[in-house]
Design a protein around this motif. Structure first.
Motif, PDB file in Angstrom:
ATOM      1  N   ALA A  43       0.808  -1.222   0.000  1.00 52.34           N
ATOM      2  CA  ALA A  43       0.000   0.000   0.000  1.00 52.34           C
ATOM      3  C   ALA A  43       0.841   1.273   0.000  1.00 52.34           C
ATOM      4  O   ALA A  43       0.382   2.306  -0.496  1.00 52.34           O
ATOM      5  CB  ALA A  43      -0.963  -0.001   1.197  1.00 52.34           C
ATOM      6  N   ASP A  44       2.064   1.213   0.515  1.00 52.44           N
ATOM      7  CA  ASP A  44       2.906   2.412   0.546  1.00 52.44           C
ATOM      8  C   ASP A  44       3.617   2.672  -0.781  1.00 52.44           C
ATOM      9  O   ASP A  44       4.106   3.782  -1.001  1.00 52.44           O
ATOM     10  CB  ASP A  44       3.940   2.309   1.665  1.00 52.44           C
ATOM     11  N   ILE A  45       3.686   1.660  -1.646  1.00 51.06           N
ATOM     12  CA  ILE A  45       4.392   1.852  -2.913  1.00 51.06           C
ATOM     13  C   ILE A  45       3.479   1.786  -4.144  1.00 51.06           C
ATOM     14  O   ILE A  45       3.857   2.264  -5.203  1.00 51.06           O
ATOM     15  CB  ILE A  45       5.567   0.857  -3.077  1.00 51.06           C
ATOM     16  N   LEU A  46       2.302   1.188  -3.976  1.00 55.35           N
ATOM     17  CA  LEU A  46       1.374   1.048  -5.106  1.00 55.35           C
ATOM     18  C   LEU A  46      -0.062   1.263  -4.655  1.00 55.35           C
ATOM     19  O   LEU A  46      -0.459   0.801  -3.586  1.00 55.35           O
ATOM     20  CB  LEU A  46       1.483  -0.349  -5.720  1.00 55.35           C
ATOM     21  N   GLU A  47      -0.820   1.947  -5.487  1.00 52.15           N
ATOM     22  CA  GLU A  47      -2.259   2.085  -5.285  1.00 52.15           C
ATOM     23  C   GLU A  47      -2.962   1.292  -6.380  1.00 52.15           C
ATOM     24  O   GLU A  47      -2.309   0.739  -7.260  1.00 52.15           O
ATOM     25  CB  GLU A  47      -2.663   3.559  -5.377  1.00 52.15           C
ATOM     26  N   GLY A  48      -4.272   1.277  -6.339  1.00 54.18           N
ATOM     27  CA  GLY A  48      -5.022   0.594  -7.383  1.00 54.18           C
ATOM     28  C   GLY A  48      -5.007  -0.909  -7.178  1.00 54.18           C
ATOM     29  O   GLY A  48      -4.735  -1.403  -6.093  1.00 54.18           O
ATOM     30  N   GLN A  49      -5.271  -1.632  -8.242  1.00 52.22           N
ATOM     31  CA  GLN A  49      -5.434  -3.077  -8.123  1.00 52.22           C
ATOM     32  C   GLN A  49      -4.111  -3.829  -8.206  1.00 52.22           C
ATOM     33  O   GLN A  49      -3.141  -3.347  -8.768  1.00 52.22           O
ATOM     34  CB  GLN A  49      -6.387  -3.577  -9.209  1.00 52.22           C
ATOM     35  N   ARG A  50      -4.086  -5.029  -7.642  1.00 49.29           N
ATOM     36  CA  ARG A  50      -2.946  -5.945  -7.764  1.00 49.29           C
ATOM     37  C   ARG A  50      -3.202  -6.930  -8.888  1.00 49.29           C
ATOM     38  O   ARG A  50      -2.311  -7.358  -9.583  1.00 49.29           O
ATOM     39  CB  ARG A  50      -2.737  -6.690  -6.442  1.00 49.29           C
ATOM     40  N   THR A  51      -4.473  -7.311  -9.035  1.00 53.54           N
ATOM     41  CA  THR A  51      -4.874  -8.222 -10.106  1.00 53.54           C
ATOM     42  C   THR A  51      -6.336  -7.973 -10.411  1.00 53.54           C
ATOM     43  O   THR A  51      -6.965  -7.121  -9.798  1.00 53.54           O
ATOM     44  CB  THR A  51      -4.610  -9.696  -9.701  1.00 53.54           C
ATOM     45  N   ASP A  52      -6.853  -8.731 -11.355  1.00 56.05           N
ATOM     46  CA  ASP A  52      -8.262  -8.598 -11.706  1.00 56.05           C
ATOM     47  C   ASP A  52      -8.798  -9.976 -12.091  1.00 56.05           C
ATOM     48  O   ASP A  52      -8.012 -10.919 -12.260  1.00 56.05           O
ATOM     49  CB  ASP A  52      -8.473  -7.566 -12.819  1.00 56.05           C
ATOM     50  N   PRO A  53     -10.116 -10.118 -12.214  1.00 58.25           N
ATOM     51  CA  PRO A  53     -10.677 -11.434 -12.542  1.00 58.25           C
ATOM     52  C   PRO A  53     -10.116 -12.026 -13.837  1.00 58.25           C
ATOM     53  O   PRO A  53      -9.870 -13.231 -13.912  1.00 58.25           O
ATOM     54  CB  PRO A  53     -12.184 -11.172 -12.656  1.00 58.25           C
ATOM     55  N   GLU A  54      -9.884 -11.193 -14.838  1.00 57.51           N
ATOM     56  CA  GLU A  54      -9.356 -11.701 -16.108  1.00 57.51           C
ATOM     57  C   GLU A  54      -7.960 -12.296 -15.924  1.00 57.51           C
ATOM     58  O   GLU A  54      -7.649 -13.347 -16.479  1.00 57.51           O
ATOM     59  CB  GLU A  54      -9.320 -10.588 -17.165  1.00 57.51           C
ATOM     60  N   GLY A  55      -7.109 -11.613 -15.155  1.00 55.66           N
ATOM     61  CA  GLY A  55      -5.758 -12.099 -14.914  1.00 55.66           C
ATOM     62  C   GLY A  55      -5.741 -13.408 -14.144  1.00 55.66           C
ATOM     63  O   GLY A  55      -4.965 -14.324 -14.451  1.00 55.66           O
ATOM     64  N   VAL A  56      -6.597 -13.522 -13.144  1.00 52.40           N
ATOM     65  CA  VAL A  56      -6.667 -14.753 -12.352  1.00 52.40           C
ATOM     66  C   VAL A  56      -7.236 -15.882 -13.212  1.00 52.40           C
ATOM     67  O   VAL A  56      -6.700 -17.003 -13.206  1.00 52.40           O
ATOM     68  CB  VAL A  56      -7.506 -14.538 -11.067  1.00 52.40           C
ATOM     69  N   LEU A  57      -8.270 -15.604 -13.966  1.00 52.11           N
ATOM     70  CA  LEU A  57      -8.870 -16.622 -14.827  1.00 52.11           C
ATOM     71  C   LEU A  57      -7.867 -17.125 -15.869  1.00 52.11           C
ATOM     72  O   LEU A  57      -7.826 -18.324 -16.173  1.00 52.11           O
ATOM     73  CB  LEU A  57     -10.119 -16.061 -15.501  1.00 52.11           C
ATOM     74  N   GLU A  58      -7.048 -16.236 -16.383  1.00 52.58           N
ATOM     75  CA  GLU A  58      -6.021 -16.628 -17.355  1.00 52.58           C
ATOM     76  C   GLU A  58      -5.062 -17.655 -16.744  1.00 52.58           C
ATOM     77  O   GLU A  58      -4.701 -18.641 -17.388  1.00 52.58           O
ATOM     78  CB  GLU A  58      -5.256 -15.387 -17.808  1.00 52.58           C
ATOM     79  N   VAL A  59      -4.667 -17.447 -15.493  1.00 48.29           N
ATOM     80  CA  VAL A  59      -3.776 -18.395 -14.814  1.00 48.29           C
ATOM     81  C   VAL A  59      -4.499 -19.713 -14.560  1.00 48.29           C
ATOM     82  O   VAL A  59      -3.938 -20.797 -14.773  1.00 48.29           O
ATOM     83  CB  VAL A  59      -3.236 -17.793 -13.496  1.00 48.29           C
ATOM     84  N   VAL A  60      -5.756 -19.652 -14.122  1.00 53.73           N
ATOM     85  CA  VAL A  60      -6.534 -20.865 -13.852  1.00 53.73           C
ATOM     86  C   VAL A  60      -6.637 -21.727 -15.107  1.00 53.73           C
ATOM     87  O   VAL A  60      -6.527 -22.950 -15.039  1.00 53.73           O
ATOM     88  CB  VAL A  60      -7.941 -20.504 -13.316  1.00 53.73           C
ATOM     89  N   ARG A  61      -6.813 -21.100 -16.247  1.00 51.65           N
ATOM     90  CA  ARG A  61      -7.062 -21.844 -17.492  1.00 51.65           C
ATOM     91  C   ARG A  61      -5.806 -22.161 -18.303  1.00 51.65           C
ATOM     92  O   ARG A  61      -5.887 -22.897 -19.277  1.00 51.65           O
ATOM     93  CB  ARG A  61      -8.034 -21.050 -18.360  1.00 51.65           C
ATOM     94  N   SER A  62      -4.662 -21.611 -17.937  1.00 50.76           N
ATOM     95  CA  SER A  62      -3.438 -21.826 -18.705  1.00 50.76           C
ATOM     96  C   SER A  62      -2.974 -23.281 -18.606  1.00 50.76           C
ATOM     97  O   SER A  62      -2.898 -23.847 -17.515  1.00 50.76           O
ATOM     98  CB  SER A  62      -2.324 -20.910 -18.184  1.00 50.76           C
ATOM     99  N   PRO A  63      -2.618 -23.901 -19.737  1.00 49.45           N
ATOM    100  CA  PRO A  63      -2.209 -25.312 -19.710  1.00 49.45           C
ATOM    101  C   PRO A  63      -0.864 -25.562 -19.013  1.00 49.45           C
ATOM    102  O   PRO A  63      -0.624 -26.663 -18.529  1.00 49.45           O
ATOM    103  CB  PRO A  63      -2.140 -25.698 -21.194  1.00 49.45           C
TER     104      PRO A  63
END
Length: 180
Positions: A43-63
């Protein structure tokens, strides 16, 4: 499903249905006021999001990748990514609920991740990248046998999917551990 009996943890592959809960967990561990309950906050070095649903879904579905959930009493309390990259495995998307940080859960999880990478892919090394100014986090990984390589890559300034930097000196450093 496999359990680590000393902490009553269950590890399993994440599914599409876990995505929202995983995004909330990752965000709570790294961003915003809720992350300050744990020691991994960015929180002291970055604001905003760390990830999003699309990014997580991409990892879940990657072969070539697995996103594993860590459950305790039926609740997801942590997660991590393992990705097979030929000679080595990449460890990422590691998050532990802020309320449970500092109690040894991370040590147990990273040891299990290393075991799984060795057994599944026969790799001899685990790689990860950490924001280079995160000295406390890098020191934690060093105590687990990871070494700094000095190899750095730029932080993706201007791409808000990875957060909004609060300082101009952010970059990623590669950490490596030889797996026995």
């Amino acid at each position: 499903m496999e359990s680590v009996t000393d902490l009553a943890l269950t590890f399993r592959d994440a599914t599409d249905g876990d995505v929202d809960e995983l995004v909330a967990l990752i965000e709570s561990a790294y961003r915003g006021e809720s992350s300050r309950a744990g020691w991994t906050t960015e929180a002291d070095i970055l604001e905003g999001q760390r990830t999003d649903p699309e990014g997580v879904l991409e990892v879940v579905r990657s072969p070539d990748s697995r996103l594993l959930t860590v459950e305790r009493e039926g609740r997801i309390v942590a997660c991590f990514q393992l990705e097979h990259r030929g000679e080595y495995a990449y460890f990422g998307m590691f998050a532990v609920s802020p309320a449970l940080q500092g109690a040894g859960l991370g040590k147990t999880i990273i040891a299990e991740a290393e075991r799984r990478a060795r057994e599944a892919w026969g790799v001899r090394e685990m790689h990860m990248t950490v924001i280079s100014v995160r000295e406390d986090l890098i020191a934690w990984y060093e105590r687990r046998g990871y070494r700094r390589t000095g190899r750095r890559t730029p932080f993706p300034y201007g791409d808000e999917r990875f957060g909004i930097p609060r300082r101009a000196d952010l970059e990623f450093e590669l950490l490596v551990k030889e797996l026995s």
